[in-house]
Design a protein around this motif. Structure first.
Motif, PDB file in Angstrom:
ATOM      1  N   UNK A  71       0.838  -1.197   0.000  1.00 35.91           N
ATOM      2  CA  UNK A  71       0.000   0.000   0.000  1.00 35.91           C
ATOM      3  C   UNK A  71       0.876   1.253   0.000  1.00 35.91           C
ATOM      4  N   UNK A  72       0.449   2.308  -0.706  1.00 39.75           N
ATOM      5  CA  UNK A  72       1.207   3.555  -0.668  1.00 39.75           C
ATOM      6  C   UNK A  72       1.071   4.299   0.657  1.00 39.75           C
ATOM      7  N   UNK A  73      -0.034   4.085   1.346  1.00 44.24           N
ATOM      8  CA  UNK A  73      -0.286   4.737   2.626  1.00 44.24           C
ATOM      9  C   UNK A  73      -1.330   3.944   3.386  1.00 44.24           C
ATOM     10  N   UNK A  74      -1.222   3.946   4.716  1.00 41.19           N
ATOM     11  CA  UNK A  74      -2.255   3.386   5.585  1.00 41.19           C
ATOM     12  C   UNK A  74      -2.106   4.036   6.950  1.00 41.19           C
ATOM     13  N   UNK A  75      -3.223   4.164   7.660  1.00 45.78           N
ATOM     14  CA  UNK A  75      -3.244   4.965   8.869  1.00 45.78           C
ATOM     15  C   UNK A  75      -2.680   4.300  10.106  1.00 45.78           C
ATOM     16  N   UNK A  76      -3.220   3.138  10.483  1.00 43.07           N
ATOM     17  CA  UNK A  76      -2.712   2.541  11.724  1.00 43.07           C
ATOM     18  C   UNK A  76      -1.263   2.087  11.570  1.00 43.07           C
ATOM     19  N   UNK A  77      -0.785   1.689  10.372  1.00 41.72           N
ATOM     20  CA  UNK A  77       0.650   1.445  10.218  1.00 41.72           C
ATOM     21  C   UNK A  77       1.502   2.703  10.377  1.00 41.72           C
ATOM     22  N   UNK A  78       0.958   3.860  10.022  1.00 41.50           N
ATOM     23  CA  UNK A  78       1.688   5.113  10.203  1.00 41.50           C
ATOM     24  C   UNK A  78       1.883   5.404  11.689  1.00 41.50           C
ATOM     25  N   UNK A  79       0.820   5.310  12.478  1.00 44.50           N
ATOM     26  CA  UNK A  79       0.941   5.583  13.914  1.00 44.50           C
ATOM     27  C   UNK A  79       1.830   4.553  14.597  1.00 44.50           C
ATOM     28  N   UNK A  80       1.628   3.280  14.276  1.00 44.92           N
ATOM     29  CA  UNK A  80       2.435   2.236  14.906  1.00 44.92           C
ATOM     30  C   UNK A  80       3.904   2.332  14.553  1.00 44.92           C
ATOM     31  N   UNK A  81       4.199   2.640  13.289  1.00 43.61           N
ATOM     32  CA  UNK A  81       5.596   2.756  12.859  1.00 43.61           C
ATOM     33  C   UNK A  81       6.267   3.955  13.514  1.00 43.61           C
TER      34      UNK A  81
END
Length: 279
Positions: A71-81
């Motif tokens: 995926x080019x972007x995703x929300x919960x992976x952004x916060x977790x990362x």
């Protein structure tokens, strides 16, 4: 080769009731094939790989994989990362963390005791065409009179969103996964303060047609697109809470805050598993 591994619980208001995320640290030496294989093996909705940034303004780079695709972007992976990157003792170059991903640069900041990302620009907006709308309604067992509106809210994953009258209507959906095929459909409905309480103002569900089809427990990217749509159109206030995951016996809360021109999507992030992954 051993790499540091974390499994995070994102958007949870109770332990083990958010959206899990696997994070692989120092993954610069992995090939595309290895990343895809690891994400398929973890079998979580997303697995992320932390890399050295290539953009001069970025603090780190992340690649985000589902069990089937990148995926080019995703929300919960952004916060977790971002949480994992910061927990390793890293500090940002500015007052916000700048994540580099395929969709571009995404600011992440600490907001009270939560993390929040700035909703990225949508790649597609506007009314949903007749063909896509019929497809979505059929897959979710809805008729045109069951929805108040439909809108593209695509910020990377390809989300279509349907707005229903109530939380009760949202929770009553029984999807036909075969009919959904490859479409990604988010559904949102308002809470009734008398019947549903005041812990949230909207209920959200996310239906993903990849593979055999599945429902995502708590979805940052979808909530970001929905927030932009609802706030811009005057349907939602500048600050609200969305609930997601009840249909899967999860307890996710997404905190939406419009500050200036930016809409921030926030939630709790907790580390549940720490260790190494052996290749």
């Amino acid at each position: 080769m051993d790499l540091t591994f974390r499994q995070m619980d994102v958007f949870a208001i109770e332990p083990f009731r958010g959206n899990p995320l696997a994070v692989i640290i120092g993954a610069d030496g992995l090939s595309d094939v290895q990343m895809a294989q690891i994400a398929n093996w973890t079998n979580l909705s997303e697995t992320t790989f932390l890399l050295r940034p290539t953009h001069p303004d970025a603090d780190y780079r992340v690649r985000i994989f589902t069990p089937l695709t990148e995926l080019p972007f995703a929300g919960h992976p952004t916060l977790g990362s971002a949480f994992v990157w910061q927990s390793l003792g890293n500090t940002s170059k500015s007052d916000v963390i700048i994540q580099e991903c395929s969709a571009g640069l995404v600011p992440v900041r600490r907001q009270a005791d939560r993390l929040a990302f700035a909703a990225p620009p949508r790649r597609r907006i506007g009314p949903v065409g007749a063909g896509d709308l019929t497809h979505a309604l059929t897959a979710l067992g809805l008729a045109s009179e069951d929805i108040l509106d439909a809108q593209w809210v695509d910020n990377g994953p390809g989300w279509v969103s349907l707005r229903l009258c109530s939380r009760r209507d949202v929770l009553a959906i029984q999807p036909d996964w075969q009919a959904l095929k490859e479409q990604r459909v988010g559904v949102v409905g308002a809470w009734d303060p008398v019947r549903d309480g005041t812990d949230a103002q909207f209920e959200v569900r996310a239906f993903v047609g990849d593979g055999q089809g599945w429902e995502d427990p708590v979805t940052g990217s979808l909530n970001a697109g929905i927030a932009q749509w609802l706030i811009e159109s005057g349907i939602a206030p500048a600050h609200y809470v969305a609930s997601q995951g009840a249909a899967l016996r999860r307890a996710g809360q997404v905190f939406v805050d419009k500050v200036g021109d930016d809409i921030w999507i926030g939630g709790n992030v907790v580390n549940r598993i720490s260790g190494t992954i052996t290749l």
